[in-house]
Design an enzyme around this catalytic site. Structure first.
Site, PDB file in Angstrom:
ATOM      1  N   ASP A 160       3.760   5.837  -6.802  1.00  0.00           N
ATOM      2  CA  ASP A 160       4.261   5.445  -5.481  1.00  0.00           C
ATOM      3  C   ASP A 160       4.888   6.682  -4.847  1.00  0.00           C
ATOM      4  OD1 ASP A 160       5.030   3.866  -3.313  1.00  0.00           O
ATOM      5  OD2 ASP A 160       6.750   2.954  -4.312  1.00  0.00           O
ATOM      6  N   TYR A 185       6.480   2.196  -0.169  1.00  0.00           N
ATOM      7  CA  TYR A 185       5.524   1.078  -0.309  1.00  0.00           C
ATOM      8  C   TYR A 185       4.074   1.568  -0.378  1.00  0.00           C
ATOM      9  CZ  TYR A 185       9.804  -1.161   1.388  1.00  0.00           C
ATOM     10  OH  TYR A 185      11.112  -1.541   1.565  1.00  0.00           O
ATOM     11  N   HIS A 186       3.854   2.548  -1.276  1.00  0.00           N
ATOM     12  CA  HIS A 186       2.506   3.092  -1.465  1.00  0.00           C
ATOM     13  C   HIS A 186       2.068   2.979  -2.935  1.00  0.00           C
ATOM     14  CE1 HIS A 186       3.506   5.952   2.153  1.00  0.00           C
ATOM     15  NE2 HIS A 186       3.295   4.704   2.537  1.00  0.00           N
ATOM     16  N   PRO A 187       2.154   1.798  -3.546  1.00  0.00           N
ATOM     17  CA  PRO A 187       1.754   1.697  -4.960  1.00  0.00           C
ATOM     18  C   PRO A 187       0.242   1.864  -5.116  1.00  0.00           C
ATOM     19  CG  PRO A 187       2.176  -0.492  -4.079  1.00  0.00           C
ATOM     20  CD  PRO A 187       2.563   0.480  -3.004  1.00  0.00           C
TER      21      PRO A 187
END
Length: 550
Positions: free
Chosen positions: A291, A465-467
């Site tokens: 992330d 919020y970039h998993p």
């Protein structure tokens, strides 16, 4: 009984794109989505972006386990539970990633996914409104890419401060030159959120061969080592939606590995713990979780030029009404209108720090800071070496998975983040910000030593919020790869993944664009029609990267 050539799980960024291309090619497609309608103004109005991410009706509501290196905090991990998936609840920021990110993918075993290979898909998917056509940008794709009006003087001050600090300026970070300060791009069209649902799914559903089924996916049905359908729950009843050709998982980097494990594909020992029969022992399922973390550097403003004047009941009502009746005004922008990508040090060959600039000092949950007029830059390192995992909590499909990012578990993360804080302070100290900066709100003037900055990070670092990365792509003989370079799940037949799970390493920037590109490219692999011809456009790399930070 429902049956189609292809069953796609998840109506998000990758799933909508793959469904559109398969339906366009004449294949019958069923798209399964658990979430509801994306029709409301909270989703369609770009300026309301802080709402859907914090609404249980649109978000799966996942949280991490306590993060040991962040003082035991549990962080929100929003994923869209709605038509359009996370493209319906995200910040609408459009970043492809750097050319070298994709070259790294290819070197890591994802052959055919280098920048030359993926650029034609980035071009195919977009209609770019940012300037004259060129070899890097697309002009007739489903996804409209626009820029905000940048009427607020702070947007220009940010870019000018970067230039004054000695950094590059770029006219298009998604084109030839990512490095530098310049305008930010967004999936906004005619004042509305241009999600994957609006761009891809709605046009696909107008075809007779594409259907949307609102149901909860429980597992992939495997028969003799082949995916033949998806077991879903609809109206309290279990049923199987059958696939004549293939099942394609595009359920997010959190739910895709969960579904694989519930279906018997994953680390054998972990599956056995939960009483799940092992179909394919793939250690990489759920591993390699990555992330972007960021901090909000916030400044109080000398002048009332920020959005704070609208941060009250009357102001919000005015902005909302103007957007509702005219589709224009502040509500028609996500307010991320200036951006930057810089290198943290000499010897770093391409940017490893990203900035989002915002003309208000506010948290992601929509709570404004107490000091009134202010502005902020979101900043964080792009290539953290920390890795986490998604694992099963239980064999019950309704149970949320265990999410452990292990944020800041690598010592380099701390070094990189300290640089982010100090380099940002230097930018806001430039002459361009002299008329606007009153004082630093956060971290605050008392945060100067490494120890003080580290304490601030532990308490205030937030997920961007970039998993991604939990079913990574690689060579078929790589024991930690989950899918091969054609996105086929290794060890079973008739099953592919088409979302950010397959990224070997997180790319620079926000993940909506590369996720949609993944759906576009996987569709061509599924159709077996050969790939678009590789591009030979050369990206800009700083000629002095070996000896200078800027």
């Amino acid at each position: 009984m429902t049956i189609a050539d292809y069953v796609v799980v998840g109506a998000g960024s990758g799933g909508c794109a793959v469904a559109y291309r398969l339906a366009e090619a004449g294949k019958s497609v069923v798209v399964i989505e658990h979430g509801g309608s994306d029709a409301g103004p909270f989703i369609q109005m770009p300026g309301a972006l802080s709402y859907p991410m914090n609404m249980a009706m649109y978000d799966w509501g996942f949280r991490t386990e306590p993060e040991p290196h962040l003082g035991g905090r549990t962080l929100a991990t929003p994923r869209g539970k709605v038509i359009g998936g996370s493209s319906s609840i995200n910040g609408m920021v459009f970043v492809r990633g750097h050319a070298k990110d994709f070259d790294h993918w290819a070197e890591a075993g994802a052959s055919g996914w280098s920048y030359a290979d993926v650029l034609p898909y980035f071009r195919r998917m977009e209609t770019w409104h940012g300037g004259p056509a060129n070899e890097f940008r697309g002009t007739d794709g489903p996804l409209h890419i626009t820029r905000g009006p940048r009427r607020n003087p702070l947007f220009h001050a940010f870019v000018e401060a970067g230039r004054q600090a000695g950094y590059e300026v770029t006219g298009d970070y998604n084109g030839e030159k990512q490095e530098g300060f310049g305008p930010m791009e967004a999936t906004i069209w005619r004042g509305r959120r241009w999600s994957a649902a609006n761009a891809y799914l709605r046009p696909a559903l107008k075809r007779p061969n594409c259907t949307l089924v609102r149901a909860f996916a429980r597992r992939v049905v495997l028969r003799d080592g082949r995916a033949v359908g998806v077991e879903v729950e609809r109206g309290g009843q279990a049923e199987v939606i059958e696939a004549r050709a293939e099942v394609i998982l595009a359920a997010s980097s959190i739910n895709t590995p969960k579904l694989l494990m519930l279906s018997g594909i994953g680390p054998a020992a972990h599956l056995s713990e939960h009483g799940i029969e092992v179909v394919a022992d793939r250690k990489g399922v759920g591993a390699n979780l990555q992330d972007h973390l960021e901090v909000y550097m916030q400044y109080a403003a000398k002048k009332p030029v920020t959005l704070y004047k609208y941060w009250n009941l009357w102001g919000k009502a005015f902005v909302g009404a103007q957007w509702l009746f005219t589709g224009t005004g502040l509500g028609a922008s996500n307010q991320f209108e200036s951006a930057a990508f810089i290198r943290s040090d000499k010897g770093v060959d391409y940017p490893d720090i990203q900035y989002h600039f915002l003309p208000i000092a506010v948290r992601y949950d929509g709570k404004a800071v107490a000091e009134g007029h202010g502005f902020q830059a979101h900043v964080g390192p792009m290539r953290s070496k920390s890795r986490g995992a998604v694992t099963l909590r239980s064999a019950d499909p309704k149970a949320p998975p265990l999410i452990r990012f292990n944020y800041m578990s690598h010592p380099d993360d701390w070094t990189e983040f300290r640089k982010c804080v100090r380099l940002t302070r230097e930018i806001f100290a430039q002459d361009a910000f002299k008329p606007f900066v009153k004082h630093e709100i956060q971290p605050g003037s008392g945060t100067g030593t490494n120890e003080e900055i580290d304490a601030f990070l532990r308490e205030h670092a937030e997920s961007a919020y970039h998993p991604c990365g939990t079913a990574r792509m690689g060579r078929r003989d790589d024991p930690l790869a989950v899918v091969d370079p054609e996105a086929r799940v290794i060890g079973v037949e008739g099953l592919r993944v088409a979302d950010s799970s397959i990224f070997p390493r997180i790319p620079n920037g926000n993940l909506n664009a590369p996720s949609i590109m993944t759906g576009e490219k996987v569709a061509d692999h599924v159709l077996g029609r050969g790939m678009l011809a590789p591009a030979n456009s050369e990206p800009w790399i700083s000629p002095s990267w070996k000896i200078a930070q800027r």
